[in-house]
Design a protein around this motif. Structure first.
Motif, PDB file in Angstrom:
ATOM      1  N   ASN A 462      43.274  48.238  47.885  1.00 34.56           N
ATOM      2  CA  ASN A 462      42.367  47.389  47.095  1.00 34.56           C
ATOM      3  C   ASN A 462      41.756  46.270  47.937  1.00 34.56           C
ATOM      4  OD1 ASN A 462      42.950  48.964  44.915  1.00 34.56           O
ATOM      5  ND2 ASN A 462      44.242  47.472  43.873  1.00 34.56           N
ATOM      6  N   LYS A 463      42.456  45.834  48.980  1.00 30.53           N
ATOM      7  CA  LYS A 463      41.883  44.808  49.855  1.00 30.53           C
ATOM      8  C   LYS A 463      40.544  45.287  50.422  1.00 30.53           C
ATOM      9  CE  LYS A 463      46.225  42.677  51.545  1.00 30.53           C
ATOM     10  NZ  LYS A 463      47.207  43.402  50.761  1.00 30.53           N
ATOM     11  N   ILE A 464      40.509  46.543  50.819  1.00 29.31           N
ATOM     12  CA  ILE A 464      39.284  47.112  51.386  1.00 29.31           C
ATOM     13  C   ILE A 464      38.192  47.167  50.324  1.00 29.31           C
ATOM     14  CG2 ILE A 464      38.301  49.146  52.508  1.00 29.31           C
ATOM     15  CD1 ILE A 464      41.144  49.836  53.474  1.00 29.31           C
ATOM     16  N   LEU A 465      38.556  47.660  49.128  1.00 28.15           N
ATOM     17  CA  LEU A 465      37.572  47.834  48.058  1.00 28.15           C
ATOM     18  C   LEU A 465      37.021  46.490  47.575  1.00 28.15           C
ATOM     19  CD1 LEU A 465      39.434  50.599  46.005  1.00 28.15           C
ATOM     20  CD2 LEU A 465      37.538  50.900  47.606  1.00 28.15           C
ATOM     21  N   ILE A 466      37.872  45.491  47.521  1.00 34.82           N
ATOM     22  CA  ILE A 466      37.421  44.156  47.084  1.00 34.82           C
ATOM     23  C   ILE A 466      36.455  43.573  48.105  1.00 34.82           C
ATOM     24  CG2 ILE A 466      38.198  41.788  46.619  1.00 34.82           C
ATOM     25  CD1 ILE A 466      40.812  43.024  45.522  1.00 34.82           C
ATOM     26  N   GLY A 467      36.778  43.768  49.382  1.00 43.79           N
ATOM     27  CA  GLY A 467      35.859  43.306  50.421  1.00 43.79           C
ATOM     28  C   GLY A 467      34.515  44.013  50.331  1.00 43.79           C
ATOM     29  N   GLU A 468      34.545  45.316  50.099  1.00 38.07           N
ATOM     30  CA  GLU A 468      33.309  46.091  49.993  1.00 38.07           C
ATOM     31  C   GLU A 468      32.497  45.717  48.753  1.00 38.07           C
ATOM     32  OE1 GLU A 468      34.722  50.089  50.042  1.00 38.07           O
ATOM     33  OE2 GLU A 468      34.892  50.188  52.231  1.00 38.07           O
ATOM     34  N   ALA A 469      33.172  45.198  47.722  1.00 37.99           N
ATOM     35  CA  ALA A 469      32.478  44.809  46.483  1.00 37.99           C
ATOM     36  C   ALA A 469      31.747  43.477  46.619  1.00 37.99           C
ATOM     37  CB  ALA A 469      33.484  44.733  45.333  1.00 37.99           C
ATOM     38  N   GLY A 470      31.849  42.840  47.789  1.00 40.19           N
ATOM     39  CA  GLY A 470      31.122  41.592  48.014  1.00 40.19           C
ATOM     40  C   GLY A 470      31.837  40.346  47.526  1.00 40.19           C
ATOM     41  N   ALA A 471      33.159  40.434  47.388  1.00 41.75           N
ATOM     42  CA  ALA A 471      33.896  39.301  46.826  1.00 41.75           C
ATOM     43  C   ALA A 471      34.037  38.132  47.796  1.00 41.75           C
ATOM     44  CB  ALA A 471      35.286  39.776  46.381  1.00 41.75           C
ATOM     45  N   ILE A 472      34.101  38.418  49.090  1.00 39.24           N
ATOM     46  CA  ILE A 472      34.480  37.363  50.049  1.00 39.24           C
ATOM     47  C   ILE A 472      33.465  36.222  50.119  1.00 39.24           C
ATOM     48  CG2 ILE A 472      34.870  36.914  52.504  1.00 39.24           C
ATOM     49  CD1 ILE A 472      36.394  39.577  52.586  1.00 39.24           C
ATOM     50  N   PRO A 473      32.162  36.472  50.248  1.00 37.77           N
ATOM     51  CA  PRO A 473      31.214  35.338  50.263  1.00 37.77           C
ATOM     52  C   PRO A 473      31.264  34.519  48.970  1.00 37.77           C
ATOM     53  CG  PRO A 473      30.167  37.329  51.098  1.00 37.77           C
ATOM     54  CD  PRO A 473      31.467  37.754  50.519  1.00 37.77           C
ATOM     55  N   VAL A 474      31.465  35.184  47.827  1.00 42.87           N
ATOM     56  CA  VAL A 474      31.500  34.471  46.547  1.00 42.87           C
ATOM     57  C   VAL A 474      32.787  33.640  46.437  1.00 42.87           C
ATOM     58  CG1 VAL A 474      31.157  34.713  44.071  1.00 42.87           C
ATOM     59  CG2 VAL A 474      30.274  36.451  45.586  1.00 42.87           C
ATOM     60  N   LEU A 475      33.890  34.174  46.950  1.00 47.26           N
ATOM     61  CA  LEU A 475      35.136  33.409  46.969  1.00 47.26           C
ATOM     62  C   LEU A 475      35.013  32.191  47.881  1.00 47.26           C
ATOM     63  CD1 LEU A 475      37.789  36.283  47.094  1.00 47.26           C
ATOM     64  CD2 LEU A 475      37.566  34.575  45.271  1.00 47.26           C
ATOM     65  N   ILE A 476      34.301  32.361  48.997  1.00 50.48           N
ATOM     66  CA  ILE A 476      34.081  31.220  49.903  1.00 50.48           C
ATOM     67  C   ILE A 476      33.286  30.136  49.187  1.00 50.48           C
ATOM     68  CG2 ILE A 476      32.936  30.491  52.032  1.00 50.48           C
ATOM     69  CD1 ILE A 476      33.633  33.242  53.212  1.00 50.48           C
ATOM     70  N   ASN A 477      32.315  30.539  48.380  1.00 52.86           N
ATOM     71  CA  ASN A 477      31.530  29.570  47.612  1.00 52.86           C
ATOM     72  C   ASN A 477      32.431  28.808  46.628  1.00 52.86           C
ATOM     73  OD1 ASN A 477      28.973  28.394  46.656  1.00 52.86           O
ATOM     74  ND2 ASN A 477      29.401  29.544  44.802  1.00 52.86           N
ATOM     75  N   LEU A 478      33.343  29.524  45.967  1.00 48.79           N
ATOM     76  CA  LEU A 478      34.283  28.878  45.038  1.00 48.79           C
ATOM     77  C   LEU A 478      35.237  27.965  45.809  1.00 48.79           C
ATOM     78  CD1 LEU A 478      35.387  28.620  42.144  1.00 48.79           C
ATOM     79  CD2 LEU A 478      36.848  30.608  42.608  1.00 48.79           C
ATOM     80  N   LEU A 479      35.635  28.396  46.999  1.00 50.01           N
ATOM     81  CA  LEU A 479      36.511  27.588  47.840  1.00 50.01           C
ATOM     82  C   LEU A 479      35.860  26.246  48.171  1.00 50.01           C
ATOM     83  CD1 LEU A 479      39.139  27.574  49.682  1.00 50.01           C
ATOM     84  CD2 LEU A 479      37.655  28.427  51.496  1.00 50.01           C
ATOM     85  N   CYS A 480      34.549  26.238  48.324  1.00 48.99           N
ATOM     86  CA  CYS A 480      33.841  25.017  48.716  1.00 48.99           C
ATOM     87  C   CYS A 480      33.407  24.170  47.525  1.00 48.99           C
ATOM     88  CB  CYS A 480      32.590  25.375  49.532  1.00 48.99           C
ATOM     89  SG  CYS A 480      32.954  26.286  51.037  1.00 48.99           S
ATOM     90  N   ARG A 481      33.040  24.828  46.418  1.00 50.34           N
ATOM     91  CA  ARG A 481      32.394  24.088  45.323  1.00 50.34           C
ATOM     92  C   ARG A 481      33.127  24.209  43.989  1.00 50.34           C
ATOM     93  NH1 ARG A 481      28.618  26.557  48.496  1.00 50.34           N
ATOM     94  NH2 ARG A 481      27.117  25.194  49.509  1.00 50.34           N
ATOM     95  N   GLY A 482      34.309  24.795  43.988  1.00 52.29           N
ATOM     96  CA  GLY A 482      35.014  24.979  42.738  1.00 52.29           C
ATOM     97  C   GLY A 482      35.813  23.764  42.318  1.00 52.29           C
ATOM     98  N   SER A 483      36.478  23.886  41.168  1.00 53.84           N
ATOM     99  CA  SER A 483      37.407  22.857  40.710  1.00 53.84           C
ATOM    100  C   SER A 483      38.631  22.872  41.627  1.00 53.84           C
ATOM    101  CB  SER A 483      37.841  23.166  39.276  1.00 53.84           C
ATOM    102  OG  SER A 483      38.548  24.397  39.247  1.00 53.84           O
ATOM    103  N   PRO A 484      39.502  21.861  41.559  1.00 57.52           N
ATOM    104  CA  PRO A 484      40.710  21.889  42.397  1.00 57.52           C
ATOM    105  C   PRO A 484      41.509  23.172  42.234  1.00 57.52           C
ATOM    106  CG  PRO A 484      40.430  19.707  41.463  1.00 57.52           C
ATOM    107  CD  PRO A 484      39.367  20.576  40.843  1.00 57.52           C
ATOM    108  N   ARG A 485      41.681  23.621  40.979  1.00 58.06           N
ATOM    109  CA  ARG A 485      42.418  24.865  40.772  1.00 58.06           C
ATOM    110  C   ARG A 485      41.622  26.063  41.293  1.00 58.06           C
ATOM    111  NH1 ARG A 485      43.134  28.151  35.194  1.00 58.06           N
ATOM    112  NH2 ARG A 485      43.710  30.085  36.215  1.00 58.06           N
ATOM    113  N   GLY A 486      40.284  26.029  41.092  1.00 68.62           N
ATOM    114  CA  GLY A 486      39.446  27.120  41.587  1.00 68.62           C
ATOM    115  C   GLY A 486      39.524  27.252  43.093  1.00 68.62           C
ATOM    116  N   LYS A 487      39.544  26.122  43.796  1.00 66.22           N
ATOM    117  CA  LYS A 487      39.671  26.153  45.259  1.00 66.22           C
ATOM    118  C   LYS A 487      40.997  26.769  45.681  1.00 66.22           C
ATOM    119  CE  LYS A 487      36.671  22.169  46.163  1.00 66.22           C
ATOM    120  NZ  LYS A 487      36.575  20.810  46.723  1.00 66.22           N
ATOM    121  N   LYS A 488      42.070  26.400  44.984  1.00 62.98           N
ATOM    122  CA  LYS A 488      43.384  26.951  45.310  1.00 62.98           C
ATOM    123  C   LYS A 488      43.409  28.462  45.068  1.00 62.98           C
ATOM    124  CE  LYS A 488      45.703  23.007  46.088  1.00 62.98           C
ATOM    125  NZ  LYS A 488      46.424  22.668  47.333  1.00 62.98           N
TER     126      LYS A 488
END
Length: 636
Positions: A462-488
């Motif tokens: 699933n790690k491969i499939l999640i990466g292929e689904a385009g999750a990583i750039p969107v997670l990076i965006n949440l890491l930078c601009r999310g709520s404290p819990r969202g960043k975690k």
């Protein structure tokens, strides 16, 4: 000679196997201390697993030494440690009375896990690995402990005799009950209430197939409760009984309906999150009101969601205080979703029909109820998935209603706790939809979408499939601009996804290193630990190492090694070692920045892992110093 593609693949696989081992040992370390009849057994198992951490740390620093045979053994060891983690979590979340009555069952489980870990460790030839003598000796010590543990599971004869007396005698000696309560760590009202809830949860979800008498467990719990109350020192049994005839117990405010101020028997939740007695809030709504009586907020819909958790607590409180709770439309056990049998069939079927044919309010309410049911226990997760709820919840991820979307993604998160459901969710093509939720307007939906991706990524494929689904750039965006819990949540998901080599490349290309560097600079954001952990994972790839080196991170790492917490200093040293190992230019840069003083201090005052990293890095610096001195002499 340049390494072949096969050698590179082997090195990548070795690194991923070690990263997976480090991740699961971290999960074991994060489990709370387990109290109760199996505490010794659990603590011993957890301690032995954690003692393997130095072995995995050193292997992560030198994956080249791991041959194909050792790689297979490490993968097997990882699977057995996952089993150990699941066993520890099962005990931590379960009923203590059930555990002691079926102790043999748990002993067999722990014996099987212990044998599996011992067998996997024995298959690893430590002499073939590039590890220090100290780590080798500690690993061999763990092997010896595991071997001895198989023949010396903790004796429980006295507790068994006490339990037999308590279960089969009408008037049990208070001394015996006191011994049992202390052994089971049921020493106060709070412990008794927690145990009662655990028993209730187990019974209602068992579908009538428990392998122990419910009557016996309930009888024993009542005796222990009486014993605890008697020893609380507040009053004698006689005085308490006398007053009880004339003074009714005070009803907790949370158990009263805000409208009637009476004890609730059928609590329901309205759209503002407030809970009311069903009959009173229905009358309020039927009178034409469209606001919440308590908060005066407008009600976005008129759907009433049963509050099962509160209903269970009220029932337990009534039982503890000898109060007969008036029933409406049958008992609590007969409520349409109150017990496991109805929940597994008719109740879930009704909810699924609402999700398919209902209007927006009905779909929102149905998804919300499934979210709560999936959170309650393991059996519900199986039954909901078997009923076909997963594809319907995935469809609701595209709902235009933010609350419905939030309920749907959180329900999938709760369902994904079950290992089989992880595969079902991915096979139903949920990943692209979950990634879309990561960009929704609801922060809670985004947080839970990130948590769902982390849960699904536990399976390597699933790690491969999640990466292929385009999750990583969107997670990076949440890491930078999310709520404290969202960043975690985003950091946790990214860490796990980057255990796969291909995802490290995606993350680096998406600019994650620059964002992580800013988190290290801004310590007030509370993300320093997470940033260092992800950077250390990225540094094991060539792309990550180059990006981190180009970000001029070394001066910042040296500062963190001097001023950070023990954990931060340890992770900063580990990252610095990864960057410098095998790179003479980086070693000279570190030396030129005066790193030796900080490293010497860390090698004396840091954690065990920090001491090892600092010592290894000092050794590398000394080597290039000696080489430089030798070259200079030759030129002279």
């Amino acid at each position: 000679m340049a390494p072949t593609s096969e050698e590179e693949d082997a090195e990548v696989a070795s690194g991923e196997a070690v990263d997976a081992l480090l991740a699961v040992v971290s999960e074991v370390s994060a489990l709370p201390e387990i109290r109760g009849p199996l505490s010794r057994m659990c603590c011993d198992l957890a301690r032995r697993v954690k003692l393997l951490l130095p072995l995995f740390d050193e292997l992560r620093d030198d994956p080249d030494s791991i041959g194909l045979t050792e790689l297979r053994s490490l993968e097997s060891l990882c699977a057995t440690i996952v089993e150990a983690k699941d066993a520890l979590r099962l005990v931590n979340e379960g009923s203590k009375i059930y555990q002691v009555l079926r102790r043999e069952k748990f002993e067999r489980l722990f014996l099987k896990v212990t044998e599996s870990i011992e067998k996997a460790l024995d298959a690893i030839n430590l002499d073939r690995l590039n590890i220090s003598i100290e780590v080798k000796e500690q690993t061999e010590l763990v092997q010896a402990q595991l071997h001895r543990a198989r023949g010396s599971m903790e004796s429980h004869d006295l507790l068994s005799r006490d339990l037999n007396l308590a279960l089969h005698e009408n008037h049990t000696d208070p001394i015996v009950l006191k011994r049992i309560s202390e052994k089971l760590q049921l020493k106060n009202k709070s412990d008794i209430m927690k145990e009662s809830l655990s028993l209730h949860e187990m019974v209602t979800s068992s579908d009538g197939e428990l392998d122990v008498s419910v009557e016996q467990m309930s009888s024993l719990l009542k005796k222990l409760k009486d014993c605890v109350l008697e020893n609380s020192g507040s009053a004698s049994i006689e005085t308490t009984a006398s007053f009880a005839k004339h003074i009714p117990p005070v009803i907790p405010d949370d158990f009263r309906c805000p409208i009637s101020l009476e004890l609730m028997k059928d609590p329901v939740i309205v759209s503002t999150g407030q809970t009311y007695e069903r009959s009173y809030i229905q009358k309020w709504l039927e009178s034409g009101h469209k606001t919440c009586p308590k908060t005066q907020q407008p009600l976005t819909h008129s759907t009433l969601t049963p509050n099962f958790v509160l209903k269970s607590l009220i029932a337990q409180w009534c039982d503890a205080n000898g109060i007969e709770l008036p029933q409406k439309q049958g008992s609590f056990q007969d409520n349409k979703l109150g017990n496991s049998s109805d929940c597994n069939h008719s109740g879930i079927a009704i909810l699924l029909r609402k999700m398919v044919k209902g209007n927006q309010e009905e779909q929102r309410a149905a998804a919300g109820e499934l979210r709560l049911l999936a959170k309650r226990n393991a059996d519900n997760r199986i039954c909901i998935a078997e009923a076909g709820a997963i594809p319907l919840l995935i469809q609701l991820l595209s709902s235009t209603d933010p609350r419905t979307q939030e309920h749907a993604v959180t329900a999938l998160l709760n369902l994904s706790i079950n290992e089989d459901n992880k595969s079902l969710i991915v096979k139903a093509n949920a990943l692209p939809k979950i990634v879309e939720v990561l960009e929704s307007e609801s922060m809670e939906a985004r947080e839970n979408a990130a948590a769902a991706l982390f849960s699904l990524s536990v399976i390597d494929q699933n790690k491969i499939l999640i990466g292929e689904a385009g999750a990583i750039p969107v997670l990076i965006n949440l890491l930078c601009r999310g709520s404290p819990r969202g960043k975690k949540d985003a950091a946790t998901a990214l860490f796990n996804l980057c255990l796969y080599q291909g995802n490290k490349v995606i993350a680096v290309k998406a600019g994650i290193v620059g964002h992580l560097r800013r988190m290290l600079v801004d310590a007030t954001g509370g993300m320093v630990d997470e940033a260092l952990a992800i950077l250390t994972i990225l540094a094991s790839s060539q792309e990550g190492k180059v990006a981190i080196t180009n970000s001029e991170l070394i001066p910042l790492l040296l500062k963190l090694m001097k001023t950070g917490s023990a954990r931060v200093r340890e992770n900063a040293a580990a990252l610095l070692f990864s960057l410098c190992n095998g790179d003479e230019l980086q070693l000279r840069a570190v030396k030129g920045l005066g790193a030796e003083e900080a490293l010497k201090d860390l090698s004396e005052t840091g954690t065990e892992r920090a001491k090892r990293k600092a010592g290894s890095l000092l050794g590398l610096i000394h080597q290039i110093t000696e080489v430089s001195g030798g070259d200079s002499s030759a030129k002279l």
